[in-house]
Design an enzyme around this catalytic site. Structure first.
Site, short mmCIF file in Angstrom:
data_model
loop_
_atom_site.label_atom_id
_atom_site.label_comp_id
_atom_site.label_asym_id
_atom_site.label_seq_id
_atom_site.Cartn_x
_atom_site.Cartn_y
_atom_site.Cartn_z
N ASP A 54 0.82 -1.22 0.00
CA ASP A 54 0.00 0.00 0.00
C ASP A 54 0.85 1.26 0.00
OD1 ASP A 54 0.51 0.83 2.87
OD2 ASP A 54 -0.47 -1.10 3.23
N GLY B 213 9.10 -12.34 -0.85
CA GLY B 213 10.07 -11.81 0.10
C GLY B 213 10.98 -12.88 0.68
N ASP C 257 6.35 -5.85 6.83
CA ASP C 257 5.00 -5.28 6.75
C ASP C 257 4.12 -6.26 5.98
OD1 ASP C 257 2.76 -3.73 6.56
OD2 ASP C 257 3.66 -2.16 5.31
N SER C 258 3.85 -7.38 6.60
CA SER C 258 3.23 -8.50 5.90
C SER C 258 1.76 -8.65 6.25
CB SER C 258 3.96 -9.80 6.26
OG SER C 258 3.75 -10.11 7.63
N THR C 259 1.09 -9.50 5.48
CA THR C 259 -0.26 -9.93 5.82
C THR C 259 -0.17 -10.94 6.97
OG1 THR C 259 -0.15 -11.73 4.21
CG2 THR C 259 -1.03 -9.62 3.44
#
Length: 286
Positions: A87, A140, A158-160
């Site tokens: 994002d 990643g 900054d992962s899900t």
């Protein structure tokens, strides 16, 4: 007029809902289901596989807390790796520092980035207009596997959640590679889930257990995120050298004059003061 609501399951018998003004876009990519919505209270928000990733209303909390905490501990950070972050909010915050020389952002699904550039310019504003940032559209886990040893000063995961495309970012192998590619005074910030609901708490303990075995300093800090499960969310702080409280350089950070809506150096100290129930759960990983 239709009364349309977006609902996300937080537990078997618990849901969080937002009234939707408009369902802006929907797409199934090779990796995940992406949806964009517009709401009155939270503005535009997007979901991946049915889970809220960010909203215009509260994204500043998450993105400030993932970036400014490590930067206030080590203001000499120059090379940054962001794993995930499609994002653009984490990139936006880290690129506010003129001392940052290089940022690699690794996002597995290019469609997340391109759609956020269309629907969420609030966070994606830096993705195409800062020469210090290089975007890599790949896994990643594979990127860190072949990255140069000791190259990065800071890694921001900054992962899900640990399902679907994000699952490989919660493994021993991934954290081992992160430790290897960090410099001798490197810092790792990891999206640590929530301590409140049972399934989220399980993933929090699983991640913390793996990280603390690889870094001499491994701590957890908290923040309030209204649209995430329970509203109580955590990041992990792991480092080879720096302690997030003992090495907090508050005067140096405050002298930068960065305007933030959530983070400040007093909050920084308090964020590491965890509730007893969280401490108890973390101790179960010992």
């Amino acid at each position: 007029m239709l009364d349309l609501w977006y609902s996300e399951s937080h537990a078997d018998d618990t849901k969080f809902s937002i009234r939707v003004k408009e369902h802006l876009y929907s797409e199934k990519t090779p990796f995940q289901q992406i949806d964009f919505f517009k709401s009155e209270t939270f503005g535009t928000f997007f979901t991946l596989d049915g889970y809220i990733m960010m909203t215009e209303k509260d994204e500043f909390i998450y993105h400030e807390m993932i970036t400014h905490v490590p930067m206030a501990v080590n203001p000499k950070i120059k090379k940054v790796l962001i794993v995930g972050g499609g994002d653009g909010g984490t990139s936006r915050e880290i690129l506010r520092y003129n001392t940052i020389e290089k940022v690699d952002m690794v996002e597995i699904d290019e469609r997340v980035v391109r759609l956020c550039q269309k629907y969420l310019t609030q966070t994606s504003c830096k993705l195409d207009n800062d020469s210090r940032l290089t975007m890599h559209f790949e896994d990643g886990k594979e990127f860190v596997k072949r990255a140069e040893t000791g190259f990065y000063d800071l890694i921001l995961v900054d992962s899900t959640d640990p399902i679907g495309p994000g699952e490989g970012l919660f493994t021993n192998e991934f954290y081992r590679d992160c430790e290897r590619i960090l410099s001798d005074d490197g810092i790792l910030i990891n999206q640590h889930e929530s301590p409140y609901y049972k399934d989220y708490c399980h993933e929090m303990k699983r991640a913390h257990s793996k990280i603390k075995d690889k870094f001499p300093i491994s701590m957890v800090y908290q923040f309030h995120m209204p649209t995430y499960a329970s509203g109580h969310w955590l990041f992990g702080f792991a480092s080879k050298k720096y302690h997030p409280l003992n090495n907090l350089n508050a005067d140096s950070w405050n002298s930068l004059g960065l305007k933030t809506k959530y983070y400040n150096t007093n909050l920084h100290k308090g964020a590491f003061a965890l509730p007893n129930y969280v401490i108890d759960e973390l101790e179960k990983t010992e």
